[in-house]
Design an enzyme around this catalytic site. Structure first.
Site, PDB file in Angstrom:
ATOM      1  N   HIS A  50       0.823  -1.213   0.000  1.00 12.46           N
ATOM      2  CA  HIS A  50       0.000   0.000   0.000  1.00 12.46           C
ATOM      3  C   HIS A  50       0.856   1.262   0.000  1.00 12.46           C
ATOM      4  O   HIS A  50       0.382   2.331  -0.372  1.00 12.46           O
ATOM      5  CB  HIS A  50      -1.010  -0.005   1.159  1.00 12.46           C
ATOM      6  N   ASP A  68       1.535  -7.773   2.115  1.00 14.90           N
ATOM      7  CA  ASP A  68       1.609  -6.318   1.964  1.00 14.90           C
ATOM      8  C   ASP A  68       3.066  -5.877   1.773  1.00 14.90           C
ATOM      9  O   ASP A  68       3.697  -5.342   2.687  1.00 14.90           O
ATOM     10  CB  ASP A  68       0.987  -5.638   3.185  1.00 14.90           C
ATOM     11  N   SER A  99       4.043   2.392   8.394  1.00 18.60           N
ATOM     12  CA  SER A  99       3.804   1.392   7.355  1.00 18.60           C
ATOM     13  C   SER A  99       5.065   1.191   6.518  1.00 18.60           C
ATOM     14  O   SER A  99       5.670   2.157   6.045  1.00 18.60           O
ATOM     15  CB  SER A  99       2.660   1.835   6.444  1.00 18.60           C
TER      16      SER A  99
END
Length: 727
Positions: free
Chosen positions: A87, A222, A659
């Protein structure tokens, strides 16, 4: 004010000797690591603090963990290869996707380095150290200054320090710690040529989608890979086919040993914002107004853009990044609001503040130093509530939150005014150092520009503005609607016909040409959207001035509040997150979300099969399903789990911006990538709960399994030092 800093430093040193640390809590500065050394060694860290970062030599593992301007990442090869979350790389994936080459759906793997795709607008900044500039910042503030003068003086000194720092490709930033109790000047090498190397299919990278977002158990792969490039001379350069890979000083090695429950973990990353020192009054404002308003507006924008995306695949791709961000914000804010209410955090903070006040009042010396702090903060907060409906909506009308065209108009109009000033007198974000980035934003927005969606979003914002109470109106919108001579939706439609029908900002060349004009020449163009942005700017400027006055008060009150808390609680303090490099430490550990339920710390490939429905977001690629059903695991199988591990939990203290952060074992080897937090600890931005706060990470063994068996990214595996099993 100097005494406030001296007290803070003394408290930090004394508390380190006198008080135990709260297990796993804290987003620590690198110069605080020596005071944590004993705890870290006992928990399993095999590195010394100076191996993480040595300020004497400006070297260490921290230089292997660059910032992506909103996400964290790590170098994993000597040729500038970067691993981060899927992402986090999504913008590069989306910008390069078309209906004919849908890399969002199908994934992307460059056949060789010549096939790597430009990640337009992306930046990689490599940590090069920081200096304490508190004395210089404090010297700029004079006792007689009113709050607005105080903050202007701080900003001016910040610009001077940054200007002196930025040379040889460095991008510098002054960051306030402890609310202004300490100031640090961060040095980062800015790399402007970033390329997409590899990303799995969306059904792997975003498996579970918004259904699983912020939830455990997770099974998302991810991850994605980028590469940083420099000019042939080794210096930072804009994108060019002639550029060569960047060679970092340090890069991470992939862990060879399996990760187990209870293992020590550490993270180096760039957490965005936390509010650990926010007062009860500010938390009550978040619960009663800020989160409810944001949830309503974001949900409305999601509905609008989803409807627009149904017009065709090209539109769907254009809106994908914007929607992805809105989805995340919506679910995050919903969870945050529910958690704050459930925990009654505002009420608990009021109780803490009552006890703090009693402690302050019990000693005349403490009363003199701290007695006015909490009342003064409450008074300043109350003054801002009178215009909060208007101020909230104003934040969503200029860039970058809503309309690309209005964003362009705002940038161009503001730049025309700011560039006429001396550089140190310009607003932050509009100095000479920002020109390249502003130009690139104006150029890159063309890829995702959809005029019908622009109109729908602006129509919604105009209707919201028309609902504002008297005394809180947005004059630019009111005037635009009144000029039509109509009312209601008819006025909104007519106003947008004029603004959007008459603007040239939909053309990239026209935007670039207007960016070069001075203010008078820009006005003479008569572009209606530029004129609207100028009218809107009047109230935006007033709002910014009010915010600066508020910040000018807080910069003296917040450090004193934190001084009081540190002295009262007698424990080490860490500053709130502010997108600067931080260190967190933890262990691999599950949790119990409620009575009778216990979550294990690992998930496996079996869970992907169990969740499989064949419909988005649980529709894995056929090849993955075939491999999983046949039990193909290779060397990535964990003997204790009996399968390939997909994701795991740790007690690391993180937030948005972390992240893509590398999760490291005690030897500093890469074992996974942080990509989420858990639903039960959404309020950890405000208060860390060791029983519930968890970081969710994709296991590096699942990344390698996908690279090896699913996508056959064997050249990349060898580059990161792992020999493929599926040869």
């Amino acid at each position: 004010m100097r005494r406030s800093l001296e007290v803070l430093v003394l408290l930090l040193a004394c508390a380190a000797l006198a008080a135990p640390l709260r297990a796993d809590e804290g987003m620590w500065l690198l110069d605080q690591l020596p005071q944590l050394a004993g705890t870290l060694k006992a928990m399993g860290m095999q590195l010394k603090p100076e191996q993480i970062w040595d300020p004497k030599t400006n070297s260490g593992l921290a230089s292997a963990t660059p910032w992506l301007g909103g996400c964290s990442s790590s170098f994993v090869s000597p040729d500038g290869l970067i691993v981060t979350n899927h992402h986090c790389g999504f913008g590069a994936i989306q910008m390069n996707s078309t209906p004919e080459h849908d890399y969002i759906t199908n994934g992307f793997l460059a056949a060789d380095r010549a096939g790597e795709l430009e990640a337009k607008g992306s930046r990689v900044t490599v940590f090069k150290g920081y200096d304490d500039v508190t004395a210089a910042m404090r010297a700029a503030v004079k006792p007689q200054m009113i709050p607005s003068e105080r903050i202007r003086a701080i900003e001016t000194k910040e610009k001077e320090l940054v200007a002196a720092c930025e040379k040889d490709g460095l991008r510098c930033r002054v960051a306030a710690m402890f609310g202004g109790g300490r100031y640090l000047l961060f040095r980062q090498l800015e790399l402007r040529d970033v390329r997409l190397v590899y990303a799995p299919a969306n059904s792997v990278g975003d498996f579970g989608g918004e259904v699983d977002n912020w939830m455990w158990p997770r099974h998302a792969g991810d991850y994605s890979f980028l590469r940083a490039y420099v000019g042939p001379d080794g210096k930072p350069a804009d994108y060019s086919p002639a550029n060569v890979p960047f060679h970092p000083d340090r890069w991470l090695k992939i862990a060879a040993e399996p990760t187990r429950d209870g293992d020590f973990t550490m993270i180096l990353g760039y957490p965005g914002r936390t509010f650990r020192y926010r007062t009860s009054g500010a938390i009550a404002d978040d619960v009663e107004f800020n989160y409810p308003q944001r949830i309503r507006l974001v949900k409305d924008l999601i509905d609008i853009l989803e409807a627009e995306g149904k017009r065709g695949k090209d539109v769907e791709i254009k809106l994908a990044s914007q929607l992805k961000g809105l989805y995340n914000t919506y679910k995050n804010n919903e969870g945050m609001l529910a958690g704050l209410k459930k925990a009654d955090l505002a009420g608990r903070k009021r109780g803490e503040e009552s006890r703090l006040t009693a402690w302050i009042d019990a000693d005349p010396g403490r009363t003199a130093r701290f007695g006015d702090v909490l009342p003064s903060i409450d008074k300043a907060l109350a003054a801002r509530r009178g215009t909060r409906e208007r101020d909230f909506l104003l934040m969503w009308m200029p860039p970058p939150r809503s309309s690309s065209l209005l964003t362009a108009a705002t940038i161009i109009e503001r730049w025309a005014g700011e560039k006429a000033k001396r550089d140190l007198e310009r607003d932050l974000g509009y100095q000479a150092r920002d020109e390249r980035m502003l130009r690139q934003r104006l150029a890159n927005m063309q890829r995702n520009l959809d005029l019908a969606s622009e109109r729908s979003v602006l129509a919604y914002l105009f209707r919201r503005a028309a609902e504002l109470p008297s005394g809180q109106r947005i004059t630019a919108v009111d005037d635009a609607l009144a000029a039509t001579g109509k009312a209601g939706d008819a006025a909104v439609g007519a106003a947008l016909d004029r603004l959007l029908g008459g603007t040239a900002l939909g053309d990239a060349a026209a935007r670039a040409a207007m960016f070069d004009l001075d203010a008078a020449a820009l006005r003479a163009k008569g572009d209606p959207l530029i004129a609207f942005a100028a009218a809107l700017r009047v109230q935006v400027k007033a709002q910014e001035d009010a915010t600066k006055a508020f910040e000018g008060e807080m910069v003296t009150l917040t450090p004193r509040l934190i001084d009081a808390l540190g002295e009262w609680q007698n424990r080490p303090l860490y500053p709130d997150a502010n997108s600067t490099l931080r260190f967190t430490y933890a262990t691999v550990k599950g949790y119990s979300p409620r009575d009778g339920v216990e979550y294990l710390p690992f998930t496996t490939l079996r869970g992907v099969l169990e969740k499989q429905t064949g419909e988005d977001p649980f529709a894995s690629p056929p090849r993955l399903l075939d491999l999983a059903r046949r039990g193909v695991a290779g060397p990535y199988r964990d003997a204790r789990l009996g399968d390939v591990p997909t994701c795991f939990l740790t007690t690391n203290d993180i937030t948005g911006g972390n992240s893509g952060s590398p999760i490291l074992n005690g030897r500093g080897e890469l074992i996974g990538l942080a990509f989420d937090g858990n639903w039960e600890s959404m309020t950890s931005d405000y208060q860390f709960d060791p029983a519930l706060t968890r970081t969710i990470a994709v296991d590096i063994r699942y990344v390698l399994w996908c690279m090896d068996y699913l996508d056959r990214a064997h050249a990349l595996m060898r580059e990161i030092g792992v020999e493929p099993a599926n040869r």
